[in-house]
Design an enzyme around this catalytic site. Structure first.
Site, mmCIF file in Angstrom:
data_model
loop_
_atom_site.group_PDB
_atom_site.id
_atom_site.type_symbol
_atom_site.label_atom_id
_atom_site.label_comp_id
_atom_site.label_asym_id
_atom_site.label_seq_id
_atom_site.Cartn_x
_atom_site.Cartn_y
_atom_site.Cartn_z
ATOM 1 N N PHE A 110 -1.277 1.645 -7.705
ATOM 2 C CA PHE A 110 -1.992 2.271 -6.585
ATOM 3 C C PHE A 110 -1.146 2.312 -5.323
ATOM 4 O O PHE A 110 -1.401 3.095 -4.415
ATOM 5 C CB PHE A 110 -3.319 1.546 -6.333
ATOM 6 C CG PHE A 110 -3.247 0.400 -5.370
ATOM 7 C CD1 PHE A 110 -2.857 -0.856 -5.779
ATOM 8 C CD2 PHE A 110 -3.559 0.597 -4.029
ATOM 9 C CE1 PHE A 110 -2.790 -1.909 -4.882
ATOM 10 C CE2 PHE A 110 -3.499 -0.447 -3.119
ATOM 11 C CZ PHE A 110 -3.107 -1.707 -3.550
ATOM 12 N N LYS A 111 -0.116 1.472 -5.271
ATOM 13 C CA LYS A 111 0.693 1.430 -4.057
ATOM 14 C C LYS A 111 1.435 2.732 -3.804
ATOM 15 O O LYS A 111 1.851 3.008 -2.683
ATOM 16 C CB LYS A 111 1.642 0.244 -4.124
ATOM 17 C CG LYS A 111 0.883 -1.072 -4.131
ATOM 18 C CD LYS A 111 1.783 -2.263 -4.105
ATOM 19 C CE LYS A 111 0.989 -3.551 -3.968
ATOM 20 N NZ LYS A 111 0.251 -3.885 -5.205
#
Ligand SMILES: *Cc1c(COP(=O)(O)O)cnc(C)c1O
Length: 495
Positions: A110-111
């Site tokens: 998700f980063k």
């Protein structure tokens, strides 16, 4: 107009671009917006907007010294074909709840969502502030930030990036992703120590005025891509709003219905973004914090005491193996009703004693939060159970959240709100645990062969970045001790 100040000093005021460039405040505090803007449009107006349009609208509220053109440039550069799904963050319905698949970017975690746009925020911010120096991004990583930051800043003009990772604390694929990074402006080092040690080493470098001066003379300024940077936090608000809007457009909920969110949590950035979305007016009910066996956060929400004096465990959800959760400081600031002196006091206790306890009244401010944890065994069981019943495959971090959602539902039978669950990594990134969980028997040491096997067993395709990674060469071979980090930074930059 939103401005930013330190959680430890409300007279230390910055524009958005200054806060983004600086990362961490000079007093050790984190930058927070001085007011939270309302949602930019009504939910029904947003149903006709793309992910990118919603992102632009949200950033226009928060980045008040950016022009509309600059914001459009940042969003359009970040959210393009780099993401393997046109909707950027697709939703999958499983067991009546919705998984926000935040892992369709280049590094499969998700980063990517925040780190795809941060380099553009920084470029614009540097120009705006007349900065001619090269920006050096200094980052400690528990695994996923490192690669996502390397990938975002790789060969971006005017920047260099230095990453420290715990050399025995990341998965094989995570490690390969970092040590095979080809960008010419990238430096990667394994350290003898865990993530907290890497993070505290980086914090020390940031607060070393002598070192900073030395670098400045050579034409470098340090900045951070860790989730303490407000430029990391803001892009994460967008997907909560976008996902809620999607649920309304698909007719899964009615406009105004509350949803609960559950987030597998480490440094407290992702869940904090959902809290900001709620403060902006998004109908979110409970904010459920899911920890692994390093459950310092779930203990905190139960007792009001944050106590990091405990054994650091390496688990099968390594990106959440953290005992000092940096972004929690922003929530503490909120719980203390914006008192910077109180926040400063508790954070100083944390750094001197490793712990602090908030008064009961302050914990009342956090009653929208619920927290629990999942053990390693529970994590594996839930991956297996969901796969066997629904053919849906989740990674170990997401599984921690799934398990905690189940625990929440058992103790809150009268709460029938649907959950938005943050699915934070591709199951292929943690293929060893995931394969074992679903019953792939043979011992296979090579992570790439294992991904092939997982793919043919489950019929999910191996993500393209993994196939490409296999063929790449190792570039970064150096490791160092925690005490050597400063030296390593100097040696990398000043030849
Ligand atoms: C970083 C990370 C987390 C933790 O997110 P925070 O914002 O630090 O709480 C969870 N899952 C994965 C896969 C991650 O990479």
């Amino acid at each position: 107009m939103v401005r930013y100040h330190s959680t430890r000093d409300n007279l230390n005021i910055k524009t958005a671009s200054q806060a983004i460039l600086q990362g961490l405040s000079e007093d050790g505090g984190l930058f927070v917006p001085d007011s939270i803007p309302p949602l930019p449009y009504t939910i029904s107006d947003m149903t006709s907007m793309s992910y990118q349009d919603i992102a632009k609208a949200v950033f226009k509220e928060y980045l008040s010294d950016f022009t509309d053109e600059e914001i459009e440039y940042c969003v359009d550069s970040a959210y393009d074909e780099k993401f393997s799904d046109d909707s950027i963050v697709p939703l999958s319905q499983v067991d009546g709840d919705y998984y926000m698949e935040l892992y369709h970017g280049k590094t499969m975690a998700f980063k990517d969502i925040a780190l795809s746009i941060l380099p553009y925020f920084m470029k614009v911010s540097a120009k705006k502030n007349g900065i001619k120096d090269e920006i050096v991004i200094l980052t400690a990583t528990s695994g996923d930030t490192g690669k996502a930051a390397l990938s975002g800043f790789s060969d971006v003009e005017g920047t260099r990036i230095i990453v420290f990772y715990p050399k025995d604390g990341v998965s094989d694929i995570q490690k390969d992703q970092m040590i095979k990074e080809p960008g010419k402006n990238t430096y990667v080092f394994g350290i003898d120590g865990n993530f907290d040690e890497a993070q505290s080493g980086v914090k020390e470098i940031f607060s070393d005025a002598v070192l900073k001066e030395k670098l400045k003379k050579e034409g470098f300024i340090l900045s951070s891509a860790n989730s303490i940077n407000i430029g990391r936090l803001l892009p994460q608000i967008v997907y909560y709003i976008n996902s809620y809007v999607s649920l309304v457009s698909f007719g899964r909920i009615k406009d105004g219905d509350e949803v609960n969110v559950c987030v597998p949590t480490g440094n407290f950035g992702n869940i904090l973004a959902s809290f900001y979305a709620k403060l902006m007016g998004l109908p979110i009910g409970k904010l459920v914090v899911a920890s692994n066996e390093n459950h310092v956060l779930s203990d905190f929400f139960k007792s009001g005491e944050y106590d990091s004096n405990r054994e650091f465990l390496v688990t099968n959800s390594p990106s959440m193996d953290i005992l000092v959760s940096s972004n929690l400081e922003r929530l503490i600031f909120h719980a203390l009703l914006g008192s910077t002196s109180q926040t400063k006091k508790y954070m100083e206790e944390l750094s001197s004693d490793g712990k602090y306890k908030l008064p009961f009244l302050s914990m009342d401010e956090l009653s929208d939060f619920y927290a629990d944890y999942a053990t390693e065994e529970e994590t594996v069981e839930v991956i297996k159970d969901i796969y066997e019943r629904t053919s849906y495959l989740i990674d170990t971090h997401t599984a921690v959240a799934s398990k905690v959602v189940r625990k929440y539902k058992e103790s809150h039978k009268d709460d029938d709100r649907v959950f938005l669950i943050a699915s934070t990594a591709s199951p292929f990134k943690f293929s060893d645990t995931v394969s074992k969980a679903i019953g792939i028997k043979e011992e296979e040491c090579d992570p790439y062969n294992l991904c092939e096997k997982l793919s043919s067993y489950t019929h999910f395709e191996v993500p393209k970045p993994i196939c490409e990674l296999k063929e790449m060469k190792v570039v970064h071979k150096t490791t160092c001790k925690k005490e050597e980090m400063k030296e390593v930074v100097l040696n990398s930059l000043i030849k």
